[in-house]
Write an enzyme that holds these catalytic residues in place. Structure first.
Site, PDB file in Angstrom:
ATOM      1  N   MET A  83       0.845  -1.201   0.000  1.00  0.00           N
ATOM      2  CA  MET A  83       0.000   0.000   0.000  1.00  0.00           C
ATOM      3  C   MET A  83       0.881   1.252   0.000  1.00  0.00           C
ATOM      4  O   MET A  83       0.441   2.336   0.399  1.00  0.00           O
ATOM      5  CB  MET A  83      -0.940   0.001   1.199  1.00  0.00           C
ATOM      6  CG  MET A  83      -1.943  -1.151   1.132  1.00  0.00           C
ATOM      7  SD  MET A  83      -3.481  -0.809   1.970  1.00  0.00           S
ATOM      8  CE  MET A  83      -2.899  -0.556   3.644  1.00  0.00           C
ATOM      9  N   LEU A 130       6.590   3.075   1.590  1.00  0.00           N
ATOM     10  CA  LEU A 130       7.517   1.951   1.706  1.00  0.00           C
ATOM     11  C   LEU A 130       8.586   2.182   2.779  1.00  0.00           C
ATOM     12  O   LEU A 130       9.105   3.282   2.938  1.00  0.00           O
ATOM     13  CB  LEU A 130       8.204   1.691   0.356  1.00  0.00           C
ATOM     14  CG  LEU A 130       7.260   1.380  -0.808  1.00  0.00           C
ATOM     15  CD1 LEU A 130       8.061   1.070  -2.074  1.00  0.00           C
ATOM     16  CD2 LEU A 130       6.320   0.223  -0.487  1.00  0.00           C
ATOM     17  N   HIS A 131       8.874   1.123   3.520  1.00  0.00           N
ATOM     18  CA  HIS A 131       9.917   1.157   4.556  1.00  0.00           C
ATOM     19  C   HIS A 131      10.804  -0.082   4.365  1.00  0.00           C
ATOM     20  O   HIS A 131      10.625  -0.831   3.388  1.00  0.00           O
ATOM     21  CB  HIS A 131       9.295   1.213   5.952  1.00  0.00           C
ATOM     22  CG  HIS A 131       8.246   0.161   6.199  1.00  0.00           C
ATOM     23  ND1 HIS A 131       8.519  -1.187   6.208  1.00  0.00           N
ATOM     24  CD2 HIS A 131       6.906   0.259   6.435  1.00  0.00           C
ATOM     25  CE1 HIS A 131       7.420  -1.872   6.449  1.00  0.00           C
ATOM     26  NE2 HIS A 131       6.424  -1.026   6.582  1.00  0.00           N
ATOM     27  N   HIS A 179       9.193  -3.476   3.567  1.00  0.00           N
ATOM     28  CA  HIS A 179       8.837  -3.688   2.160  1.00  0.00           C
ATOM     29  C   HIS A 179      10.091  -3.980   1.330  1.00  0.00           C
ATOM     30  O   HIS A 179      10.072  -4.830   0.440  1.00  0.00           O
ATOM     31  CB  HIS A 179       8.178  -2.426   1.589  1.00  0.00           C
ATOM     32  CG  HIS A 179       6.884  -2.047   2.249  1.00  0.00           C
ATOM     33  ND1 HIS A 179       6.731  -0.906   2.985  1.00  0.00           N
ATOM     34  CD2 HIS A 179       5.682  -2.666   2.287  1.00  0.00           C
ATOM     35  CE1 HIS A 179       5.494  -0.821   3.430  1.00  0.00           C
ATOM     36  NE2 HIS A 179       4.826  -1.877   3.035  1.00  0.00           N
ATOM     37  N   GLN A 230     -10.436  -2.385   1.715  1.00  0.00           N
ATOM     38  CA  GLN A 230      -9.992  -3.063   2.933  1.00  0.00           C
ATOM     39  C   GLN A 230      -9.988  -2.140   4.164  1.00  0.00           C
ATOM     40  O   GLN A 230      -9.664  -2.567   5.251  1.00  0.00           O
ATOM     41  CB  GLN A 230      -8.627  -3.714   2.734  1.00  0.00           C
ATOM     42  CG  GLN A 230      -7.451  -2.759   2.685  1.00  0.00           C
ATOM     43  CD  GLN A 230      -6.173  -3.491   2.316  1.00  0.00           C
ATOM     44  OE1 GLN A 230      -6.033  -3.970   1.192  1.00  0.00           O
ATOM     45  NE2 GLN A 230      -5.250  -3.602   3.260  1.00  0.00           N
ATOM     46  N   ASP A 237       1.877  -9.603   8.930  1.00  0.00           N
ATOM     47  CA  ASP A 237       0.424  -9.723   8.821  1.00  0.00           C
ATOM     48  C   ASP A 237       0.089 -11.216   8.794  1.00  0.00           C
ATOM     49  O   ASP A 237      -0.239 -11.782   7.751  1.00  0.00           O
ATOM     50  CB  ASP A 237      -0.046  -9.010   7.555  1.00  0.00           C
ATOM     51  CG  ASP A 237       0.239  -7.521   7.627  1.00  0.00           C
ATOM     52  OD1 ASP A 237      -0.574  -6.802   8.218  1.00  0.00           O
ATOM     53  OD2 ASP A 237       1.303  -7.080   7.141  1.00  0.00           O
ATOM     54  N   GLN A 252      -3.410 -12.391   7.654  1.00  0.00           N
ATOM     55  CA  GLN A 252      -3.512 -12.140   6.207  1.00  0.00           C
ATOM     56  C   GLN A 252      -2.766 -13.226   5.426  1.00  0.00           C
ATOM     57  O   GLN A 252      -3.254 -13.747   4.427  1.00  0.00           O
ATOM     58  CB  GLN A 252      -2.915 -10.767   5.909  1.00  0.00           C
ATOM     59  CG  GLN A 252      -2.719 -10.454   4.459  1.00  0.00           C
ATOM     60  CD  GLN A 252      -2.253  -9.017   4.265  1.00  0.00           C
ATOM     61  OE1 GLN A 252      -3.024  -8.105   4.412  1.00  0.00           O
ATOM     62  NE2 GLN A 252      -0.991  -8.824   3.932  1.00  0.00           N
TER      63      GLN A 252
HETATM   64  P1  AMP Z   1       1.377  -2.920   3.532  1.00  0.00           P
HETATM   65  O1  AMP Z   1       1.972  -1.908   2.605  1.00  0.00           O
HETATM   66  O2  AMP Z   1       1.441  -2.538   4.963  1.00  0.00           O
HETATM   67  O3  AMP Z   1       0.025  -3.406   3.078  1.00  0.00           O
HETATM   68  O4  AMP Z   1       2.326  -4.183   3.436  1.00  0.00           O
HETATM   69  C1  AMP Z   1       2.703  -4.753   2.209  1.00  0.00           C
HETATM   70  C2  AMP Z   1       3.456  -6.024   2.490  1.00  0.00           C
HETATM   71  O5  AMP Z   1       4.603  -5.718   3.305  1.00  0.00           O
HETATM   72  C3  AMP Z   1       2.627  -7.063   3.271  1.00  0.00           C
HETATM   73  O6  AMP Z   1       2.919  -8.347   2.749  1.00  0.00           O
HETATM   74  C4  AMP Z   1       3.136  -6.903   4.672  1.00  0.00           C
HETATM   75  O7  AMP Z   1       3.010  -8.079   5.452  1.00  0.00           O
HETATM   76  C5  AMP Z   1       4.600  -6.566   4.431  1.00  0.00           C
HETATM   77  N1  AMP Z   1       5.198  -5.886   5.576  1.00  0.00           N
HETATM   78  C6  AMP Z   1       4.743  -4.763   6.195  1.00  0.00           C
HETATM   79  N2  AMP Z   1       5.531  -4.451   7.252  1.00  0.00           N
HETATM   80  C7  AMP Z   1       6.497  -5.403   7.313  1.00  0.00           C
HETATM   81  C8  AMP Z   1       7.608  -5.646   8.177  1.00  0.00           C
HETATM   82  N3  AMP Z   1       7.884  -4.852   9.212  1.00  0.00           N
HETATM   83  N4  AMP Z   1       8.381  -6.725   7.943  1.00  0.00           N
HETATM   84  C9  AMP Z   1       8.105  -7.556   6.891  1.00  0.00           C
HETATM   85  N5  AMP Z   1       7.079  -7.383   6.046  1.00  0.00           N
HETATM   86  C10 AMP Z   1       6.284  -6.318   6.247  1.00  0.00           C
END
Ligand code: AMP
Length: 280
Positions: A30, A33-34, A37, A61, A150, A153
């Protein structure tokens, strides 16, 4: 790296990438990005083929208008991060592109979607599964790379892929944390300094459970959940739920089953909802 906004163009690019015969790994996000990601992208690159990343803040969602409005967005930084990470195609569709007028279909993975996150955010997983299935149909990757942060998920999507006989391999990436242990999340950007410090109790609670299980041999869920409640009973933090569950069925466990258990925590820190988990 190609920046793509239209479904038709994304399909064409994905087909060209597939024609190499090498793996095509897909990382849906989404945005905002950190390093979590970026770890997913690294894992995707490690599969030895090409990588497609999507960034789409999926309205279906979100169960709260304000949450959707406040969700952090930084498209220019995200695009640069993907370019620097060596992504082949970066898909950033508009809401109208994904949900054109008249869109009616949704995907619901039964009872797994109504627990924990699904109980707190009814309809959340219907939105997640619908968009992930749509994106998979556009990109048709060989691998789907998701974060284990997640956890529910991840289990639900695995179930969806199996139920619908999808020809894609799911790859899970362990949670990436800040140096002090806080799980990286796009929502961390919304925390004040005090709230961020308070949020560390979530990770401390999970560590405490590890200690109690591994060093003291306590397996009884009631006792472990009590320890989580104590550890998270602090200013700025309101525990939403803590659960000790079977990793495959997500059913609550009376006792920790070593090698097959998730400890799930969701808490509100100020107005920001955070989730975290550990595997035992
Ligand atoms: P999001 O942008 O939060 O929907 O996350 C996108 C993807 O990045 C999902 O598969 C999340 O599980 C994964 N994700 C988010 N934060 C982390 C994290 N701290 N470590 C590993 N994967 C992550």
């Amino acid at each position: 790296m190609e920046l793509i906004q239209q479904i038709g163009k994304m399909r064409a690019k994905a087909r060209a990438l597939q024609s190499t015969g090498k793996p095509l790994a897909f990382v849906p996000t989404m945005g905002a990005l950190h390093k979590g990601h970026l770890r997913l992208i690294e894992r995707a690159k490690g599969l030895g083929g090409s990588v497609v990343v999507s960034s789409f803040v999926n309205p279906m969602q979100f169960t709260n208008e304000q949450d959707l409005k406040n969700y952090p967005r930084d498209p220019a930084k995200d695009e640069k991060a993907c370019r620097d990470a060596g992504v082949d195609a970066y898909f950033v569709p508009s809401v109208e592109e994904i949900y054109p007028q008249g869109f009616l279909t949704s995907v619901n993975v039964g009872y797994l979607s109504t627990k924990y996150e699904g109980a707190s955010r009814p309809g959340h997983f219907r939105g997640v599964c619908t968009v992930v299935l749509k994106l998979l149909n556009i990109v048709r990757p060989t691998h789907l790379v998701l974060g284990l942060k997640d956890a529910q998920q991840f289990t639900i999507i695995q179930h969806m892929l199996d139920d619908l006989s999808m020809d894609v391999e799911l790859v899970g990436v362990p949670t990436v944390r800040d140096a002090d242990g806080l799980a990286l999340s796009s929502r961390n950007a919304l925390l004040t300094k005090d709230q961020r410090a308070a949020a560390l109790c979530i990770q401390r609670a999970l560590k405490r459970v590890h200690f109690l299980v591994k060093k003291q041999g306590i397996l009884h869920s009631g006792e472990l959940l009590q320890a989580i409640r104590s550890a998270t009973n602090t200013e700025h933090v309101t525990l939403d739920y803590a659960a000790i569950v079977n990793r495959t069925t997500l059913e609550p466990l009376d006792h920790v089953m070593r090698g097959g258990t998730y400890i799930l925590i969701a808490a509100k820190v100020g107005d920001v909802r955070l989730i975290d988990n550990t595997r035992i």
